[in-house]
Design a protein around this motif. Structure first.
Motif, PDB file in Angstrom:
ATOM      1  N   VAL A   1       0.836  -1.272   0.000  1.00 12.74           N
ATOM      2  CA  VAL A   1       0.022   0.087   0.095  1.00 12.74           C
ATOM      3  C   VAL A   1       0.931   1.316  -0.122  1.00 12.74           C
ATOM      4  O   VAL A   1       1.993   1.112   0.634  1.00 12.74           O
ATOM      5  N   ALA A   2       0.427   2.284  -0.777  1.00 15.28           N
ATOM      6  CA  ALA A   2       1.117   3.422  -0.665  1.00 15.28           C
ATOM      7  C   ALA A   2       0.199   4.525   0.059  1.00 15.28           C
ATOM      8  O   ALA A   2      -0.932   4.803  -0.410  1.00 15.28           O
ATOM      9  N   ILE A   3       0.837   5.243   0.983  1.00 15.44           N
ATOM     10  CA  ILE A   3       0.073   6.190   1.672  1.00 15.44           C
ATOM     11  C   ILE A   3       0.678   7.526   1.240  1.00 15.44           C
ATOM     12  O   ILE A   3       1.812   7.832   1.611  1.00 15.44           O
ATOM     13  N   ILE A   4      -0.086   8.559   0.759  1.00 12.02           N
ATOM     14  CA  ILE A   4       0.636   9.641   0.359  1.00 12.02           C
ATOM     15  C   ILE A   4      -0.032  10.745   1.521  1.00 12.02           C
ATOM     16  O   ILE A   4      -1.191  11.212   1.477  1.00 12.02           O
ATOM     17  N   GLY A   5       0.799  11.239   2.029  1.00 14.90           N
ATOM     18  CA  GLY A   5       0.583  12.210   3.122  1.00 14.90           C
ATOM     19  C   GLY A   5       0.799  11.658   4.592  1.00 14.90           C
ATOM     20  O   GLY A   5       0.207  10.588   4.836  1.00 14.90           O
ATOM     21  N   SER A   6       1.975  12.195   5.207  1.00 14.30           N
ATOM     22  CA  SER A   6       2.304  11.352   6.365  1.00 14.30           C
ATOM     23  C   SER A   6       1.993  12.114   7.911  1.00 14.30           C
ATOM     24  O   SER A   6       2.305  12.198   8.741  1.00 14.30           O
ATOM     25  N   GLY A   7       1.034  12.955   7.725  1.00 13.94           N
ATOM     26  CA  GLY A   7       0.526  13.598   8.876  1.00 13.94           C
ATOM     27  C   GLY A   7      -0.061  12.963   9.942  1.00 13.94           C
ATOM     28  O   GLY A   7       0.253  11.511  10.085  1.00 13.94           O
ATOM     29  N   VAL A   8      -0.910  13.391  11.017  1.00  7.00           N
ATOM     30  CA  VAL A   8      -1.334  12.514  12.047  1.00  7.00           C
ATOM     31  C   VAL A   8      -2.141  10.957  11.517  1.00  7.00           C
ATOM     32  O   VAL A   8      -2.059  10.183  11.941  1.00  7.00           O
TER      33      VAL A   8
ATOM     34  N   ILE B   1      -2.386   5.415   9.781  1.00  6.79           N
ATOM     35  CA  ILE B   1      -3.094   4.597   8.752  1.00  6.79           C
ATOM     36  C   ILE B   1      -1.695   3.335   8.417  1.00  6.79           C
ATOM     37  O   ILE B   1      -2.178   2.398   8.007  1.00  6.79           O
ATOM     38  N   ALA B   2      -0.892   4.036   8.025  1.00  9.47           N
ATOM     39  CA  ALA B   2       0.295   3.445   7.483  1.00  9.47           C
ATOM     40  C   ALA B   2       0.899   2.310   8.607  1.00  9.47           C
ATOM     41  O   ALA B   2       1.051   1.096   8.298  1.00  9.47           O
ATOM     42  N   ALA B   3       0.888   2.766   9.700  1.00 11.35           N
ATOM     43  CA  ALA B   3       1.087   1.815  10.894  1.00 11.35           C
ATOM     44  C   ALA B   3       0.073   0.919  10.982  1.00 11.35           C
ATOM     45  O   ALA B   3       0.431  -0.350  11.374  1.00 11.35           O
ATOM     46  N   HIS B   4      -1.220   1.011  10.865  1.00 12.49           N
ATOM     47  CA  HIS B   4      -2.265   0.159  10.997  1.00 12.49           C
ATOM     48  C   HIS B   4      -2.104  -0.854   9.915  1.00 12.49           C
ATOM     49  O   HIS B   4      -2.086  -2.038  10.258  1.00 12.49           O
ATOM     50  N   PHE B   5      -1.758  -0.557   8.643  1.00 13.39           N
ATOM     51  CA  PHE B   5      -1.536  -1.602   7.586  1.00 13.39           C
ATOM     52  C   PHE B   5      -0.460  -2.398   7.944  1.00 13.39           C
ATOM     53  O   PHE B   5      -0.383  -3.620   7.616  1.00 13.39           O
ATOM     54  N   ALA B   6       0.736  -1.747   8.324  1.00 12.89           N
ATOM     55  CA  ALA B   6       1.958  -2.731   8.790  1.00 12.89           C
ATOM     56  C   ALA B   6       1.489  -3.471   9.999  1.00 12.89           C
ATOM     57  O   ALA B   6       1.953  -4.713   9.943  1.00 12.89           O
ATOM     58  N   GLY B   7       0.598  -2.882  10.835  1.00 10.70           N
ATOM     59  CA  GLY B   7       0.216  -4.050  11.852  1.00 10.70           C
ATOM     60  C   GLY B   7      -0.326  -5.209  11.322  1.00 10.70           C
ATOM     61  O   GLY B   7      -0.253  -6.216  12.274  1.00 10.70           O
TER      62      GLY B   7
ATOM     63  N   ARG C   1       0.471   5.276 -11.277  1.00 10.78           N
ATOM     64  CA  ARG C   1      -0.136   4.102 -10.873  1.00 10.78           C
ATOM     65  C   ARG C   1      -0.123   2.916 -11.875  1.00 10.78           C
ATOM     66  O   ARG C   1      -0.318   3.133 -13.152  1.00 10.78           O
ATOM     67  N   LYS C   2      -0.355   1.832 -11.239  1.00 13.11           N
ATOM     68  CA  LYS C   2      -0.581   0.485 -12.069  1.00 13.11           C
ATOM     69  C   LYS C   2      -2.144   0.328 -12.441  1.00 13.11           C
ATOM     70  O   LYS C   2      -2.868   0.708 -11.598  1.00 13.11           O
ATOM     71  N   PRO C   3      -2.381   0.157 -13.876  1.00  9.77           N
ATOM     72  CA  PRO C   3      -3.645  -0.062 -14.281  1.00  9.77           C
ATOM     73  C   PRO C   3      -4.335  -1.068 -13.169  1.00  9.77           C
ATOM     74  O   PRO C   3      -3.815  -2.060 -13.082  1.00  9.77           O
ATOM     75  N   GLY C   4      -5.741  -0.842 -12.740  1.00  9.81           N
ATOM     76  CA  GLY C   4      -6.410  -1.762 -11.787  1.00  9.81           C
ATOM     77  C   GLY C   4      -6.330  -1.617 -10.367  1.00  9.81           C
ATOM     78  O   GLY C   4      -6.811  -2.090  -9.699  1.00  9.81           O
ATOM     79  N   SER C   5      -5.171  -0.747 -10.071  1.00  7.87           N
ATOM     80  CA  SER C   5      -4.798  -0.477  -8.548  1.00  7.87           C
ATOM     81  C   SER C   5      -5.979   0.137  -7.924  1.00  7.87           C
ATOM     82  O   SER C   5      -6.327   1.032  -8.811  1.00  7.87           O
ATOM     83  N   LEU C   6      -6.139   0.053  -6.728  1.00  7.18           N
ATOM     84  CA  LEU C   6      -7.175   0.859  -6.229  1.00  7.18           C
ATOM     85  C   LEU C   6      -6.673   2.538  -5.696  1.00  7.18           C
ATOM     86  O   LEU C   6      -5.474   2.399  -5.339  1.00  7.18           O
ATOM     87  N   ILE C   7      -7.540   3.360  -5.954  1.00 11.90           N
ATOM     88  CA  ILE C   7      -7.005   4.728  -5.566  1.00 11.90           C
ATOM     89  C   ILE C   7      -7.986   5.191  -4.745  1.00 11.90           C
ATOM     90  O   ILE C   7      -9.350   5.113  -5.151  1.00 11.90           O
ATOM     91  N   THR C   8      -7.663   5.740  -3.407  1.00  9.80           N
ATOM     92  CA  THR C   8      -8.877   6.131  -2.392  1.00  9.80           C
ATOM     93  C   THR C   8      -8.408   7.554  -1.682  1.00  9.80           C
ATOM     94  O   THR C   8      -7.119   7.833  -1.536  1.00  9.80           O
ATOM     95  N   SER C   9      -9.235   8.205  -1.283  1.00 10.30           N
ATOM     96  CA  SER C   9      -9.032   9.447  -0.452  1.00 10.30           C
ATOM     97  C   SER C   9      -9.372   9.276   0.926  1.00 10.30           C
ATOM     98  O   SER C   9     -10.753   8.760   0.986  1.00 10.30           O
ATOM     99  N   ASN C  10      -8.890   9.744   1.884  1.00  5.49           N
ATOM    100  CA  ASN C  10      -9.163   9.681   3.146  1.00  5.49           C
ATOM    101  C   ASN C  10     -10.049  10.883   3.538  1.00  5.49           C
ATOM    102  O   ASN C  10     -10.113  11.201   4.915  1.00  5.49           O
TER     103      ASN C  10
ATOM    104  N   PHE D   1     -11.004   6.801  10.716  1.00  2.15           N
ATOM    105  CA  PHE D   1     -11.358   7.625  12.005  1.00  2.15           C
ATOM    106  C   PHE D   1      -9.906   7.686  12.920  1.00  2.15           C
ATOM    107  O   PHE D   1      -9.302   6.579  12.999  1.00  2.15           O
ATOM    108  N   ASN D   2      -9.642   8.640  13.608  1.00  2.00           N
ATOM    109  CA  ASN D   2      -8.311   8.851  14.317  1.00  2.00           C
ATOM    110  C   ASN D   2      -8.909   8.733  15.797  1.00  2.00           C
ATOM    111  O   ASN D   2      -9.427   9.076  16.530  1.00  2.00           O
ATOM    112  N   PRO D   3      -7.918   7.799  16.507  1.00  2.00           N
ATOM    113  CA  PRO D   3      -6.732   7.000  15.776  1.00  2.00           C
ATOM    114  C   PRO D   3      -6.972   5.676  15.073  1.00  2.00           C
ATOM    115  O   PRO D   3      -8.006   5.020  15.668  1.00  2.00           O
ATOM    116  N   PRO D   4      -6.609   5.254  13.911  1.00  2.00           N
ATOM    117  CA  PRO D   4      -7.106   4.179  13.061  1.00  2.00           C
ATOM    118  C   PRO D   4      -7.142   3.013  13.620  1.00  2.00           C
ATOM    119  O   PRO D   4      -7.791   1.965  13.371  1.00  2.00           O
ATOM    120  N   ARG D   5      -6.103   2.763  14.475  1.00  2.00           N
ATOM    121  CA  ARG D   5      -5.931   1.513  15.212  1.00  2.00           C
ATOM    122  C   ARG D   5      -7.191   1.194  16.071  1.00  2.00           C
ATOM    123  O   ARG D   5      -7.631   0.090  16.197  1.00  2.00           O
TER     124      ARG D   5
END
Length: 800
Positions: free
Chosen positions: A8-15, A20-26, A126-135, A162-166
């Motif tokens: 997964v790629a997360i664009i934007g590393s704010g709170v 969200i990146a940490a939750h995916f890694a989890g 992005r590769k065709p068929g990959s998911l693109i979403t906005s938070n 929703f924050n905190p995502p975990r």
């Protein structure tokens, strides 16, 4: 399409982005976390010899954000070991790396123009068929993908965490006009099963569902607070756990979420929904406007409605904002007769009735707030959702409510409340009266174990689709097989029963132990196996401390001995039943609750399970078989790995420090959960069904009742010497008190099998007898009684 999410790629590393990146890694997914480069070099950067080509400088924003997230308390990850799954970079240099990502999520500032610029860049790689979403938390989804390719639009969707995502379970899925149904279905399923979320399919309306109604709830609280002249401390006392809300209540939640986020939603909503009948409620109170002006935004700016400081003794103190003076003052305890009447009531449904009927200012607040909430929620159907349960699901999962708006209305009595609302000038939606006129008295009903809701389109009760995937025991009152004053045993289908109990803090006393034994007997006689699980926000706080204290104070040692034996016999009954027993803990799982898990054939824990043997904190040792079980597990590991003392010492330290795992994953490292035997349900709503499946799997494999163990290797004096040396060192270093040293020596004696001259093989019963003897001897100590009394009076252990 058989879609898999490997990276997964997360664009934007704010709170939000970094969490969200940490939750995916989890959950074991590789993550690429990107952000912008800094605007310019600072003097500190130059002093370090950095220039604009330095990777350290170019990635400083994203790396700083990630490190802050990994250090956050409570933790954003289940275990720190998953951090290696996150790779960082910057958008200028590393955006091309999204080409091998299966899902690209945008989590940048809430500005449509900036988001559109980011999507334009994303489409290049992005590769065709990959998911693109906005938070996004509220920008219309349909506007974001304008100008993008057909493939982009077909795979684009809103995914609002929703924050905190975990910790907050809600994930709102908001399709755009061109989003493929396959993408919607996948995100709903993946969010539920893999991310552990309550996925709610939303219409693309302003603020979607949770924030639309939840932020209204905040504003309604502000409105009632000002009208009734309540303080922040009083309001939080009224809107916390007493009414089924999180401990953070209203204003502490505001600090966690961020005042800027709340104000942004509250200010934009009236403009975006000009026909909203309650739009005036969204007017921001002057004191909150001043807070935003002062940058008092909550946790992110170190102060908001509350502020942490140090007192004269250097101890942390919490100060509360006084809206009239805009100054901070020490917290004040709220005093209301209605609260005093409601606090002793454990059952939330009964407690809500008392709160609503209160005759003081608190009761007036509850009536005013609920009338506003019920009117607003009912008038949002079908505007923001066609199904009323989606609003309740969103509020519970997004804001941590134990009970939704329509569920609360059911509890208080729909027809009665409608009449009172109308008298107070709060008009519910017309369909509510139509429902009542049609002979439908409640918004929900349970029929043949299935949860149904009133559907305004068909004017009938319809099945809640998600209920097919979950087993919610509280909704199965028509499936009760047996019950006593504390417990209920449910038939959950496929010849499996499930035991649940409802006591204060879900503590374990005589009635619960009797219920466990009865449940095992019934399962052995007529079923394939047994699941043990509880509702509310916790599995169990452990044994009934009040009962132990009473017996000890009155020196009823025969009664106390009988109670400890009963507990030990019950956990051993779980271990040696003739049918498989699976325990499904969640939330707080302490002391005796942990001991039940240790003796089950298998455990199916929610990821958010905080489990440990904590008896040392009250001056005791685990007495329900927990100490014995840790020795047994040390023995099994030592025999297999030929490690004599290190592992036993680690388990001794875990018990001696009353260590509690901060997640089910961490409990594996503590040897509470077992790799390969026990399971983890990321979505807590799935744990009972997962536990049932585990029971059936054990049955199908030809489950055989285990044989009692007589081959447990204990270390005797050789182990005792090593543990005693460690205890002495801690005491000399003043890390533990004299009494802590005394208890630890008792624990060491049991864990080494007593005063044996050499390592010896012993039985489980031998260790249980040692455990019980030590437990009883500690109950007779004055300092243990002081600690027990402190727990009962303050909820906190005394360090004496």
């Amino acid at each position: 399409m058989n879609r898999a999410i490997k990276k997964v790629a997360i664009i934007g590393s704010g709170v939000m982005g970094s969490r969200i990146a940490a939750h995916f890694a989890g959950i074991g997914v590789q993550v690429l976390l990107l952000d912008i480069i800094p605007r310019e070099l600072t003097d500190a950067d130059k002093a370090k010899g950095l220039d604009e080509n330095s990777k350290v400088w170019r990635n400083s924003i994203v790396n700083s954000a990630l490190q802050s997230t990994l250090k956050a308390k409570p933790s954003a990850v289940y275990t720190q070991e998953v951090a290696h799954l996150i790779t960082t970079g910057n958008i200028d240099d590393d955006l091309h790396k999204i080409a091998d990502c299966d899902w690209v999520m945008e989590v940048v500032i809430e500005r449509l123009d900036i988001k559109q610029q980011v999507f334009e860049k994303i489409e290049q790689y992005r590769k065709p068929g990959s998911l693109i979403t906005s938070n996004t938390s509220g920008i219309p989804i349909r506007m974001m993908s304008e100008g993008r390719s057909d493939d982009f639009k077909q795979h684009f969707c809103g995914t609002h965490f929703f924050n905190p995502p975990r910790y907050l379970q809600l994930l709102e899925i908001i399709p755009a006009p061109d989003t493929q149904q396959e993408v919607i279905d996948f995100l709903m399923e993946y969010g539920d099963r893999h991310l552990g979320k309550t996925t709610v399919l939303c219409k693309d309306t302003p603020a979607f569902i949770a924030n639309r109604v939840g932020v209204f709830g905040f504003m309604a609280v502000f409105h009632a607070m000002q009208k009734l002249g309540l303080s922040i401390d009083e309001t939080d006392a009224l809107t916390g756990p007493i009414m089924g809300r999180p401990k953070s209540a209203t204003f502490r939640t505001g600090d966690v979420v961020g005042l800027d986020t709340l104000v942004h939603v509250a200010k934009t909503l009236p403009d975006n929904v000009p026909h909203d009948e309650a739009k005036d409620i969204f007017n921001i109170p002057p004191f909150i406007e001043k807070m935003v002006e002062n940058k008092w935004l909550g946790d992110k700016t170190k102060q908001g409605f509350y502020k942490k400081t140090k007192d004269e003794q250097g101890q942390t103190a919490i100060l509360t904002l006084q809206p009239d003076s805009m100054e901070y003052a020490p917290k004040q305890r709220a005093k209301f007769a209605t609260l005093d009447a409601a606090k002793p009531i454990d059952n939330l449904h009964q407690r809500l009735k008392v709160l609503y009927a209160g005759q003081d200012k608190a009761g007036e607040f509850y009536r005013m707030f609920h009338h506003m909430l019920f009117a607003y929620a009912s008038n949002r159907i079908p505007e923001i959702a066609d199904e009323l349960y989606k609003i309740d699901d969103a509020l519970k999962a997004g804001f941590g409510w134990e009970i939704g708006a329509f569920e609360t209305w059911d509890v208080l009595g729909v027809a009665k409340i409608v009449a009172q609302m109308k008298a107070a000038g709060n008009e519910p939606a017309a369909w509510v009266q139509e429902m009542l006129d049609g002979g439908f008295e409640t918004f929900y009903k349970t029929e043949n174990g299935e949860r149904k809701y009133y559907d305004i389109n068909s004017k009938s009760y319809q099945l809640i689709e998600s209920s097919k995937h979950f087993i919610i025991l509280d909704h199965l009152d028509d499936k009760v097989v047996w019950e006593n004053s504390a417990c209920k045993l449910y038939d959950i289908g496929d010849d499996v029963v499930a035991l649940s109990w409802n006591t204060k803090m879900n503590s374990i006393g005589g009635e619960v132990l009797a219920g466990v034994n009865k449940a095992v007997a019934i399962a052995e006689e007529s079923y394939k196996g047994l699941v043990i699980a509880n509702g509310s926000d916790k599995f169990s706080a452990g044994a009934n401390v009040g009962l132990i204290f009473m017996f000890a104070v009155e020196q009823e040692y025969d009664e106390l001995d009988m109670a400890v034996r009963q507990f030990q016999n019950t956990t051993m009954r779980l271990r040696y039943s003739s049918v498989p027993v699976v325990v499904a803990p969640h939330g707080m799982t302490l002391g005796g609750g942990c001991e039940m898990c240790l003796h089950a054939d298998a455990v199916q824990a929610a990821a958010e399970t905080y489990i440990g043997l904590v008896e040392m904190g009250v001056g005791l040792i685990p007495g329900g078989g927990g100490t014995k079980e840790m020795v047994l597990r040390a023995s099994d590991r030592n025999i297999k790995e030929d490690v004599e003392l290190n592992y036993l010492q680690q388990l001794f330290i875990n018990i001696g420090t009353a260590k509690v795992a901060t997640s089910a994953h961490e409990s594996i490292d503590m040897s509470i959960l077992r790799n390969g035997t026990d399971g983890i349900s990321i979505n807590p709503n799935r744990r009972v069904l997962d536990a049932k499946r585990k029971v059936l799997s054990l049955h199908e494999q030809g489950y055989t009742q285990p044989a009692p163990r007589n081959d447990i290797k204990v270390q005797g004096r050789s182990g005792l010497g090593a543990l005693m040396a460690g205890i002495h060192g801690m005491w000399r270093g003043k890390y533990i008190s004299d009494y802590d040293k005394f208890i630890a020596e008792k624990l060491a004696h049991v864990m080494c099998g007593g005063d044996l001259s050499a390592p010896t093989m012993v039985s489980e019963q031998y260790l249980l007898d040692l455990e019980r003897e030590a437990f009883l001897s500690l109950c007779g100590q004055r300092k243990t009684l002081e600690r027990l009394q402190s727990i009962l009076q303050t909820g906190k252990p005394l360090r004496n």
